[in-house]
Design a protein around this motif. Structure first.
Motif, PDB file in Angstrom:
ATOM      1  N   THR A 183     -45.567   8.716  -3.795  1.00  0.00           N
ATOM      2  CA  THR A 183     -44.178   8.519  -3.399  1.00  0.00           C
ATOM      3  C   THR A 183     -43.364   8.370  -4.672  1.00  0.00           C
ATOM      4  O   THR A 183     -43.723   7.576  -5.548  1.00  0.00           O
ATOM      5  CB  THR A 183     -44.018   7.266  -2.514  1.00  0.00           C
ATOM      6  OG1 THR A 183     -44.715   7.467  -1.278  1.00  0.00           O
ATOM      7  CG2 THR A 183     -42.549   7.006  -2.204  1.00  0.00           C
ATOM      8  N   TYR A 184     -42.281   9.121  -4.776  1.00  0.00           N
ATOM      9  CA  TYR A 184     -41.540   9.154  -6.032  1.00  0.00           C
ATOM     10  C   TYR A 184     -40.131   9.676  -5.788  1.00  0.00           C
ATOM     11  O   TYR A 184     -39.819  10.206  -4.722  1.00  0.00           O
ATOM     12  CB  TYR A 184     -42.253  10.067  -7.043  1.00  0.00           C
ATOM     13  CG  TYR A 184     -42.531  11.456  -6.525  1.00  0.00           C
ATOM     14  CD1 TYR A 184     -41.637  12.503  -6.726  1.00  0.00           C
ATOM     15  CD2 TYR A 184     -43.686  11.717  -5.788  1.00  0.00           C
ATOM     16  CE1 TYR A 184     -41.891  13.772  -6.232  1.00  0.00           C
ATOM     17  CE2 TYR A 184     -43.952  12.988  -5.287  1.00  0.00           C
ATOM     18  CZ  TYR A 184     -43.049  14.000  -5.514  1.00  0.00           C
ATOM     19  OH  TYR A 184     -43.293  15.257  -5.013  1.00  0.00           O
ATOM     20  N   GLN A 185     -39.290   9.523  -6.785  1.00  0.00           N
ATOM     21  CA  GLN A 185     -37.973  10.136  -6.773  1.00  0.00           C
ATOM     22  C   GLN A 185     -38.031  11.453  -7.538  1.00  0.00           C
ATOM     23  O   GLN A 185     -38.745  11.569  -8.532  1.00  0.00           O
ATOM     24  CB  GLN A 185     -36.932   9.217  -7.403  1.00  0.00           C
ATOM     25  CG  GLN A 185     -36.420   8.125  -6.468  1.00  0.00           C
ATOM     26  CD  GLN A 185     -35.133   7.519  -6.984  1.00  0.00           C
ATOM     27  OE1 GLN A 185     -34.982   7.259  -8.164  1.00  0.00           O
ATOM     28  NE2 GLN A 185     -34.193   7.281  -6.096  1.00  0.00           N
ATOM     29  N   ARG A 212     -30.677  12.683  -6.548  1.00  0.00           N
ATOM     30  CA  ARG A 212     -31.962  12.016  -6.334  1.00  0.00           C
ATOM     31  C   ARG A 212     -32.432  12.204  -4.893  1.00  0.00           C
ATOM     32  O   ARG A 212     -31.654  12.069  -3.956  1.00  0.00           O
ATOM     33  CB  ARG A 212     -31.843  10.538  -6.637  1.00  0.00           C
ATOM     34  CG  ARG A 212     -32.221  10.102  -8.044  1.00  0.00           C
ATOM     35  CD  ARG A 212     -31.507  10.829  -9.132  1.00  0.00           C
ATOM     36  NE  ARG A 212     -31.800  10.225 -10.449  1.00  0.00           N
ATOM     37  CZ  ARG A 212     -31.349  10.668 -11.591  1.00  0.00           C
ATOM     38  NH1 ARG A 212     -30.568  11.738 -11.619  1.00  0.00           N
ATOM     39  NH2 ARG A 212     -31.650  10.082 -12.727  1.00  0.00           N
ATOM     40  N   ARG A 240     -35.839  11.072  -2.361  1.00  0.00           N
ATOM     41  CA  ARG A 240     -37.057  10.268  -2.237  1.00  0.00           C
ATOM     42  C   ARG A 240     -38.119  11.112  -1.555  1.00  0.00           C
ATOM     43  O   ARG A 240     -37.917  11.601  -0.445  1.00  0.00           O
ATOM     44  CB  ARG A 240     -36.787   9.006  -1.425  1.00  0.00           C
ATOM     45  CG  ARG A 240     -37.923   7.988  -1.477  1.00  0.00           C
ATOM     46  CD  ARG A 240     -38.025   7.381  -2.857  1.00  0.00           C
ATOM     47  NE  ARG A 240     -39.060   6.335  -2.932  1.00  0.00           N
ATOM     48  CZ  ARG A 240     -39.397   5.720  -4.057  1.00  0.00           C
ATOM     49  NH1 ARG A 240     -38.775   6.034  -5.187  1.00  0.00           N
ATOM     50  NH2 ARG A 240     -40.326   4.799  -4.062  1.00  0.00           N
TER      51      ARG A 240
END
Length: 529
Positions: A373-375, A394, A396
């Motif tokens: 899980t990351y931006q 950005r 998610r």
């Protein structure tokens, strides 16, 4: 027959009160229409037509559908009798009003565009009060089913044509999805209760459609050129001519600025400058034949390209870069060909939503494990996109993979929308063959992390690497230098003073000559994150 319009219970025709042109209602479920001559919005009250306003001109788009087209679904024939063009911050889309074969009760049906796919839905009664403030990404129970809230937007009415079940209004629309691959839609209206509909994704090729827009002679479905509009680039003044009028963002071929496109022929809304980068491995406009999992091979055209990267949460985290090619097929919609340092994959957005548990997800009876899980953000783009593309926005992201690593799921959330996509890995050789690429295998399979982003990361890596090499060279020279050089210069290499100094420096009674290796040390072979 599929190429014939369904028989209406009772066709009704009257003259437009504004221009006198004939206006016909084929569906008993239709209460409003837009005059095809003067664009007047008309409401039917018994045998009387009343003009209540003016509809904007329909803007041309890539859709192969048009009024009068016919098809079949679930054993029943239908005809396309109306259209509403809507838009929001997420983009623009069409909602086509369908008239099914006459039955005991008229059914209000819609064929809508959904993130590059198509959804056929039927309106249904809603006996319960919907929630007043649904939240994106959260579960919701409605109509006796469990849903996930995928989007909450203010949907504007851009234009309308043909006959419609009600006067289209601007208002809040809530989109719901579930693990049965269904799409629920709640349209909140000031002039009445919310309108509730349930549908699922369909392939236009499976609807036995007739009377579609024709392509130019000699062009394939995927290569058909569509009438576009010309807008001056706000950065350099060069003409922008998007092939898809639904396009919300495109890149100027002259100055590489990312331009936000308006509706119609107005001036461009704004732009973001970006520096020219390495060209994509697959050129824009190239057509290749690929088979998405479970479907037959089709021709897909590259219409957009973007380079993306994750945003490390810690300065010590390694940053990853990857590339995505936006593919277009006139009947199948859009798909994504993704090139990462782990390989290639072919994915499409889902009309439904997988069920999720802590660290896992399930979609169509296949289990997936959460990986990261990351931006993420865009760092460079080319071509056209059906959603507003902006650098540094950005998103998610949560990525999932099946146990064998062949099947992939991805969840992206940005602002008022959650989007799921699914696909599977694809050998690089298949991509090369599909698009007729002649690049060497080493180039074609290059590490995506070698691509710089708009901040010039590659240049930074080079500078840092050179700096580290200089430091390493200095350390090596220091390690290999002779600390007793002054004795050697004063007394000579064979003097007792020099030998005693070398013995003291070694920390033992053994003389150690300079140079050579120790302990199998080498500059490579260590771990790499």
């Amino acid at each position: 027959m599929a190429d014939q319009a369904p028989a209406a219970q009772r066709r009704w025709r009257a003259s437009c009160p504004n221009c006198g042109a004939p206006v016909e209602f084929a569906s008993a479920a239709s209460s409003t229409a837009v005059c095809g001559f003067c664009r007047s919005t008309l409401v039917r009250d018994g045998d009387v037509l009343e003009r209540i306003g003016q509809s904007a001109e329909i803007f041309e788009d890539y859709s192969p559908l048009q009024l009068g087209a016919t098809g079949r679904f679930a054993g029943s024939g239908f005809a396309v009798v109306g259209r509403v063009q809507r838009g929001s911050e997420l983009g623009n889309w069409n909602e086509w009003h369908l008239l099914f074969d006459a039955g005991d009760t008229p059914r209000v049906a819609w064929l809508s565009e959904d993130n590059g796919q198509f959804v056929l839905s039927l309106e249904a009664p809603l006996t319960e009060a919907p929630p007043a403030d649904p939240q994106v990404g959260l579960p919701l129970t409605l109509g006796g089913q469990r849903w996930q809230v995928a989007a909450v937007v203010e949907a504007a009415v851009r234009a309308a044509e043909g006959e419609l079940p009600r006067v289209p209004r601007t208002g809040r629309v809530v989109e719901l999805r579930n693990e049965r691959d269904e799409v629920g839609s709640l349209e909140y209206r000031e002039d009445g209760p919310p309108v509730w509909s349930i549908g699922r994704g369909v392939q236009l090729a499976d609807l036995a459609l007739q009377g579609l827009r024709s392509t130019a002679e000699g062009e394939s479905v995927a290569e058909a050129k569509f009438k576009g509009r010309s807008i001056a680039c706000p950065s350099c003044g060069s003409p922008l001519e998007p092939k898809l009028s639904q396009t919300r963002s495109m890149v100027c071929a002259q100055c590489h600025a990312v331009v936000d496109l308006p509706e119609g022929d107005a001036k461009a809304l704004g732009f973001t400058a970006q520096s020219p980068e390495n060209p994509p491995l697959i050129p824009l406009g190239r057509t290749g034949t690929l088979a998405i999992d479970g479907e037959k091979a089709q021709a897909w055209q590259v219409v957009g390209y973007q380079e993306r990267c994750d945003i490390p949460e810690d300065a010590e985290d390694e940053q990853s870069f990857w590339r995505e090619y936006l593919l277009f097929n006139r009947l199948a919609g859009f798909a994504f060909l993704v090139d990462t340092q782990e390989g290639w994959s072919l994915v499409r957005t889902l009309t439904g939503a997988p069920s999720t548990q802590r660290g896992s997800a399930t979609w169509q009876s296949r289990a997936y494990a959460e990986r990261w899980t990351y931006q993420a953000k865009n760092t460079y783009v080319l071509g056209e996109f059906y959603w507003p593309v902006r650098l540094d926005d950005r998103v998610r992201v949560t990525d999932y993979a099946s146990r064998d690593g062949q099947y992939l799921l991805s969840r992206e959330q940005q602002g008022p929308e959650v989007t799921w996509s699914a696909g599977r890995t694809l050998p690089a050789a298949d991509v090369q063959k599909a698009f007729g690429l002649s690049a060497p295998a080493a180039t074609f399979s290059r590490d995506a992390s070698a691509f710089k982003n708009s901040g010039g990361k590659l240049l930074v890596y080079i500078v840092v690497g050179l700096f580290l090499m200089v430091i390493l060279g200095t350390l090596l020279r220091a390690c290999s230098s002779d600390d007793c050089q002054q004795y050697k210069n004063s007394f000579g290499e064979n003097s007792n003073e020099y030998r005693q100094c070398r013995t003291r420096s070694s920390g033992s009674g053994v003389y150690i000559p300079s140079g050579g290796s120790y302990g199998g040390y080498s500059s490579g072979g260590g771990s790499h994150k």
